[in-house]
Design a protein around this motif. Structure first.
Motif, PDB file in Angstrom:
ATOM      1  N   VAL A  37       0.848  -1.194   0.000  1.00  0.00           N
ATOM      2  CA  VAL A  37       0.000   0.000   0.000  1.00  0.00           C
ATOM      3  C   VAL A  37       0.885   1.246   0.000  1.00  0.00           C
ATOM      4  O   VAL A  37       1.852   1.336   0.755  1.00  0.00           O
ATOM      5  CB  VAL A  37      -0.937  -0.002   1.235  1.00  0.00           C
ATOM      6  CG1 VAL A  37      -1.639   1.335   1.390  1.00  0.00           C
ATOM      7  CG2 VAL A  37      -1.946  -1.132   1.141  1.00  0.00           C
ATOM      8  N   GLU A  38       0.582   2.171  -0.868  1.00  0.00           N
ATOM      9  CA  GLU A  38       1.319   3.434  -1.036  1.00  0.00           C
ATOM     10  C   GLU A  38       2.802   3.239  -1.358  1.00  0.00           C
ATOM     11  O   GLU A  38       3.621   4.119  -1.095  1.00  0.00           O
ATOM     12  CB  GLU A  38       1.147   4.354   0.179  1.00  0.00           C
ATOM     13  CG  GLU A  38      -0.232   4.961   0.270  1.00  0.00           C
ATOM     14  CD  GLU A  38      -0.319   6.139   1.232  1.00  0.00           C
ATOM     15  OE1 GLU A  38       0.707   6.596   1.763  1.00  0.00           O
ATOM     16  OE2 GLU A  38      -1.452   6.608   1.430  1.00  0.00           O
ATOM     17  N   VAL A  71      -0.483   2.833   7.000  1.00  0.00           N
ATOM     18  CA  VAL A  71      -1.692   3.153   6.237  1.00  0.00           C
ATOM     19  C   VAL A  71      -2.764   2.090   6.463  1.00  0.00           C
ATOM     20  O   VAL A  71      -3.931   2.409   6.705  1.00  0.00           O
ATOM     21  CB  VAL A  71      -1.368   3.293   4.726  1.00  0.00           C
ATOM     22  CG1 VAL A  71      -2.635   3.399   3.893  1.00  0.00           C
ATOM     23  CG2 VAL A  71      -0.471   4.498   4.495  1.00  0.00           C
ATOM     24  N   ALA A  72      -2.380   0.837   6.392  1.00  0.00           N
ATOM     25  CA  ALA A  72      -3.347  -0.255   6.545  1.00  0.00           C
ATOM     26  C   ALA A  72      -4.011  -0.235   7.919  1.00  0.00           C
ATOM     27  O   ALA A  72      -5.248  -0.353   8.028  1.00  0.00           O
ATOM     28  CB  ALA A  72      -2.656  -1.599   6.309  1.00  0.00           C
ATOM     29  N   PHE A  73      -3.222  -0.082   8.975  1.00  0.00           N
ATOM     30  CA  PHE A  73      -3.808  -0.092  10.315  1.00  0.00           C
ATOM     31  C   PHE A  73      -4.556   1.205  10.614  1.00  0.00           C
ATOM     32  O   PHE A  73      -5.556   1.179  11.329  1.00  0.00           O
ATOM     33  CB  PHE A  73      -2.757  -0.411  11.388  1.00  0.00           C
ATOM     34  CG  PHE A  73      -2.496  -1.883  11.496  1.00  0.00           C
ATOM     35  CD1 PHE A  73      -3.420  -2.716  12.105  1.00  0.00           C
ATOM     36  CD2 PHE A  73      -1.346  -2.440  10.973  1.00  0.00           C
ATOM     37  CE1 PHE A  73      -3.208  -4.080  12.199  1.00  0.00           C
ATOM     38  CE2 PHE A  73      -1.120  -3.803  11.055  1.00  0.00           C
ATOM     39  CZ  PHE A  73      -2.050  -4.626  11.660  1.00  0.00           C
ATOM     40  N   LYS A 100       0.406  -8.107  15.542  1.00  0.00           N
ATOM     41  CA  LYS A 100       1.787  -8.583  15.618  1.00  0.00           C
ATOM     42  C   LYS A 100       2.115  -9.495  14.430  1.00  0.00           C
ATOM     43  O   LYS A 100       3.184  -9.374  13.821  1.00  0.00           O
ATOM     44  CB  LYS A 100       2.013  -9.332  16.932  1.00  0.00           C
ATOM     45  CG  LYS A 100       3.418  -9.851  17.107  1.00  0.00           C
ATOM     46  CD  LYS A 100       3.586 -10.553  18.430  1.00  0.00           C
ATOM     47  CE  LYS A 100       4.999 -11.091  18.554  1.00  0.00           C
ATOM     48  NZ  LYS A 100       5.204 -11.805  19.806  1.00  0.00           N
ATOM     49  N   THR A 101       1.186 -10.369  14.088  1.00  0.00           N
ATOM     50  CA  THR A 101       1.398 -11.280  12.964  1.00  0.00           C
ATOM     51  C   THR A 101       1.507 -10.505  11.656  1.00  0.00           C
ATOM     52  O   THR A 101       2.412 -10.753  10.850  1.00  0.00           O
ATOM     53  CB  THR A 101       0.252 -12.312  12.886  1.00  0.00           C
ATOM     54  OG1 THR A 101       0.186 -13.033  14.118  1.00  0.00           O
ATOM     55  CG2 THR A 101       0.457 -13.286  11.737  1.00  0.00           C
ATOM     56  N   VAL A 102       0.605  -9.571  11.438  1.00  0.00           N
ATOM     57  CA  VAL A 102       0.628  -8.772  10.206  1.00  0.00           C
ATOM     58  C   VAL A 102       1.939  -7.985  10.117  1.00  0.00           C
ATOM     59  O   VAL A 102       2.582  -7.959   9.060  1.00  0.00           O
ATOM     60  CB  VAL A 102      -0.595  -7.833  10.120  1.00  0.00           C
ATOM     61  CG1 VAL A 102      -0.439  -6.824   8.990  1.00  0.00           C
ATOM     62  CG2 VAL A 102      -1.876  -8.637   9.948  1.00  0.00           C
ATOM     63  N   ILE A 103       2.333  -7.354  11.190  1.00  0.00           N
ATOM     64  CA  ILE A 103       3.584  -6.582  11.190  1.00  0.00           C
ATOM     65  C   ILE A 103       4.765  -7.475  10.823  1.00  0.00           C
ATOM     66  O   ILE A 103       5.579  -7.131   9.963  1.00  0.00           O
ATOM     67  CB  ILE A 103       3.801  -5.880  12.555  1.00  0.00           C
ATOM     68  CG1 ILE A 103       2.777  -4.758  12.720  1.00  0.00           C
ATOM     69  CG2 ILE A 103       5.235  -5.359  12.678  1.00  0.00           C
ATOM     70  CD1 ILE A 103       2.729  -4.171  14.118  1.00  0.00           C
ATOM     71  N   ASN A 104       4.856  -8.639  11.451  1.00  0.00           N
ATOM     72  CA  ASN A 104       5.961  -9.551  11.150  1.00  0.00           C
ATOM     73  C   ASN A 104       5.934 -10.008   9.696  1.00  0.00           C
ATOM     74  O   ASN A 104       6.976 -10.060   9.035  1.00  0.00           O
ATOM     75  CB  ASN A 104       5.933 -10.759  12.084  1.00  0.00           C
ATOM     76  CG  ASN A 104       6.422 -10.423  13.461  1.00  0.00           C
ATOM     77  OD1 ASN A 104       7.277  -9.568  13.645  1.00  0.00           O
ATOM     78  ND2 ASN A 104       5.881 -11.086  14.460  1.00  0.00           N
TER      79      ASN A 104
END
Length: 133
Positions: A37-38, A71-73, A100-104
């Protein structure tokens, strides 16, 4: 063919807890949608070399990935998605695990980060018993 062999293989196949973990499935999908994203279409190193505002904001660390996550969060946390968040997450702990999972997952897409690459290789070896190439 040996009868029952397929069932035996299926029983012993390792899924590492992912098969029935719908929150992890959701995190994988969200990460896939959000990871670019972006994205400006140039490398993180180029952003750093040009002293781009994003490089300064994210301290030269996984600049594009950090921006995509922010942006996503930011979007997910908007009031208009409150009902959706209520469906996705039963409680704050589920949201924290999802985040945490998404960030990793998204930071792992920064292949130019030697530290991140080493972490991924280490986790792969821990999970599968062999080095990732």
């Amino acid at each position: 063919k040996r009868p029952g062999l397929a069932k035996k293989i299926e029983k012993t196949r390792k899924t590492f807890g992912l098969k029935n973990d719908t929150l992890s499935h959701l995190a994988l999908l969200f990460s896939a949608l959000a990871h670019d994203v972006e994205h400006k279409g140039i490398s993180n190193q180029q952003l750093v070399n040009e002293s781009d505002d994003l490089a300064i904001l994210y301290n030269d660390q996984s600049v594009a990935e950090q921006r995509s996550l922010a942006v996503a969060f930011s979007e997910l946390m908007k009031e208009e998605y409150k009902v959706l968040r209520g469906v996705w997450f039963e409680n704050q702990e589920e949201y924290k695990r999802f985040r945490k999972t998404v960030i990793n997952l998204v930071l792992t897409t920064d292949l130019a980060s030697p530290e991140r690459t080493q972490i991924v290789k280490s986790k792969w070896k821990e999970a599968f018993g062999e080095a990732a190439e």
